[in-house]
Design a protein around this motif. Structure first.
Motif, PDB file in Angstrom:
ATOM      1  N   ILE A  51      28.000 -31.888  41.010  1.00 22.60           N
ATOM      2  CA  ILE A  51      29.278 -31.226  40.781  1.00 22.60           C
ATOM      3  C   ILE A  51      29.417 -29.986  41.652  1.00 22.60           C
ATOM      4  CG2 ILE A  51      29.478 -32.049  38.410  1.00 22.60           C
ATOM      5  CD1 ILE A  51      28.551 -29.276  37.505  1.00 22.60           C
ATOM      6  N   THR A  52      30.658 -29.543  41.774  1.00 22.11           N
ATOM      7  CA  THR A  52      30.995 -28.286  42.418  1.00 22.11           C
ATOM      8  C   THR A  52      31.705 -27.430  41.390  1.00 22.11           C
ATOM      9  OG1 THR A  52      31.286 -29.427  44.521  1.00 22.11           O
ATOM     10  CG2 THR A  52      32.224 -27.225  44.342  1.00 22.11           C
ATOM     11  N   GLU A 107      30.844 -40.380  44.062  1.00 22.86           N
ATOM     12  CA  GLU A 107      29.608 -41.181  44.024  1.00 22.86           C
ATOM     13  C   GLU A 107      28.851 -40.944  42.725  1.00 22.86           C
ATOM     14  OE1 GLU A 107      29.818 -38.765  46.712  1.00 22.86           O
ATOM     15  OE2 GLU A 107      31.060 -40.176  47.821  1.00 22.86           O
ATOM     16  N   SER A 108      28.805 -39.696  42.296  1.00 24.60           N
ATOM     17  CA  SER A 108      28.101 -39.348  41.060  1.00 24.60           C
ATOM     18  C   SER A 108      28.768 -40.012  39.860  1.00 24.60           C
ATOM     19  CB  SER A 108      28.091 -37.826  40.889  1.00 24.60           C
ATOM     20  OG  SER A 108      27.612 -37.468  39.619  1.00 24.60           O
ATOM     21  N   ARG A 109      30.091 -39.942  39.808  1.00 27.11           N
ATOM     22  CA  ARG A 109      30.839 -40.537  38.700  1.00 27.11           C
ATOM     23  C   ARG A 109      30.633 -42.045  38.661  1.00 27.11           C
ATOM     24  NH1 ARG A 109      35.662 -38.976  40.087  1.00 27.11           N
ATOM     25  NH2 ARG A 109      35.389 -36.931  39.155  1.00 27.11           N
ATOM     26  N   GLU A 110      30.721 -42.692  39.840  1.00 26.12           N
ATOM     27  CA  GLU A 110      30.551 -44.147  39.928  1.00 26.12           C
ATOM     28  C   GLU A 110      29.147 -44.563  39.501  1.00 26.12           C
ATOM     29  OE1 GLU A 110      31.451 -48.030  40.406  1.00 26.12           O
ATOM     30  OE2 GLU A 110      32.867 -46.374  40.570  1.00 26.12           O
ATOM     31  N   LYS A 111      28.157 -43.829  39.952  1.00 28.90           N
ATOM     32  CA  LYS A 111      26.765 -44.136  39.615  1.00 28.90           C
ATOM     33  C   LYS A 111      26.530 -44.036  38.103  1.00 28.90           C
ATOM     34  CE  LYS A 111      22.185 -42.703  41.213  1.00 28.90           C
ATOM     35  NZ  LYS A 111      21.488 -41.674  41.999  1.00 28.90           N
ATOM     36  N   LEU A 171      25.992 -27.933  42.115  1.00 26.59           N
ATOM     37  CA  LEU A 171      24.944 -28.152  41.125  1.00 26.59           C
ATOM     38  C   LEU A 171      24.600 -29.628  41.035  1.00 26.59           C
ATOM     39  CD1 LEU A 171      26.225 -25.916  38.196  1.00 26.59           C
ATOM     40  CD2 LEU A 171      24.408 -25.381  39.795  1.00 26.59           C
ATOM     41  N   SER A 172      23.330 -29.884  40.813  1.00 27.14           N
ATOM     42  CA  SER A 172      22.848 -31.230  40.536  1.00 27.14           C
ATOM     43  C   SER A 172      22.168 -31.165  39.177  1.00 27.14           C
ATOM     44  CB  SER A 172      21.877 -31.664  41.621  1.00 27.14           C
ATOM     45  OG  SER A 172      21.382 -32.938  41.325  1.00 27.14           O
ATOM     46  N   ILE A 173      22.720 -31.875  38.200  1.00 23.98           N
ATOM     47  CA  ILE A 173      22.241 -31.790  36.814  1.00 23.98           C
ATOM     48  C   ILE A 173      21.701 -33.145  36.397  1.00 23.98           C
ATOM     49  CG2 ILE A 173      22.897 -31.267  34.435  1.00 23.98           C
ATOM     50  CD1 ILE A 173      25.326 -29.723  35.699  1.00 23.98           C
TER      51      ILE A 173
END
Length: 130
Positions: free
Chosen positions: A64-65, A88-92, A53-55
């Motif tokens: 996320i998965t 990468e998502s968390r860091e961003k 998912l991309s939220i």
């Protein structure tokens, strides 16, 4: 409680605490703010473990998965176990939060002028009357 094999996307988003209500979750999915496997989808789409998912919510985004399914809304500590976020998502997102805090700290807060008290009002009236 029997194990759930699949779950509606809007219900999972609500149970995982990305949205406060299922209506908000359904509106976000319908509005294109949530993508399943890099494609737009409908709120009633059944998802299972392993779905990607991309939220996007406000200015934040999560990639996320899905690692677990829960049809009931549980505490936040349990809700975070329903998904795994990419590094990468968390860091961003963390960089965005840090930048917002820095901007907030640099912003000067001006106090709103208070209402004139009795003495100030008398002076204003005298000034206006000449």
């Amino acid at each position: 409680m029997p194990a759930v094999e699949s779950l509606r996307l809007d219900k999972w988003l609500w149970a995982a605490r990305f949205f406060k209500t299922r209506k908000l979750a359904a509106d976000a999915v319908s509005g294109g703010k949530v993508h399943l496997n890099n494609q737009r989808t409908k709120p009633g789409k059944e998802i299972g473990i392993g779905a990607k998912l991309s939220i996007h919510k406000d200015q934040y985004s999560w990639d996320i998965t899905v690692t677990g399914l829960n049809s009931q809304r549980r505490p936040a500590s349990e809700a975070t176990q329903l998904y795994e976020e990419t590094a990468e998502s968390r860091e961003k997102r963390q960089q965005l939060i840090i930048r917002q805090r820095e901007e907030q700290a640099n912003f000067e807060h001006f106090e709103r002028p208070s209402k004139p008290n009795k003495k100030d009002r008398r002076l204003i009236h005298r000034f206006k009357r000449g």
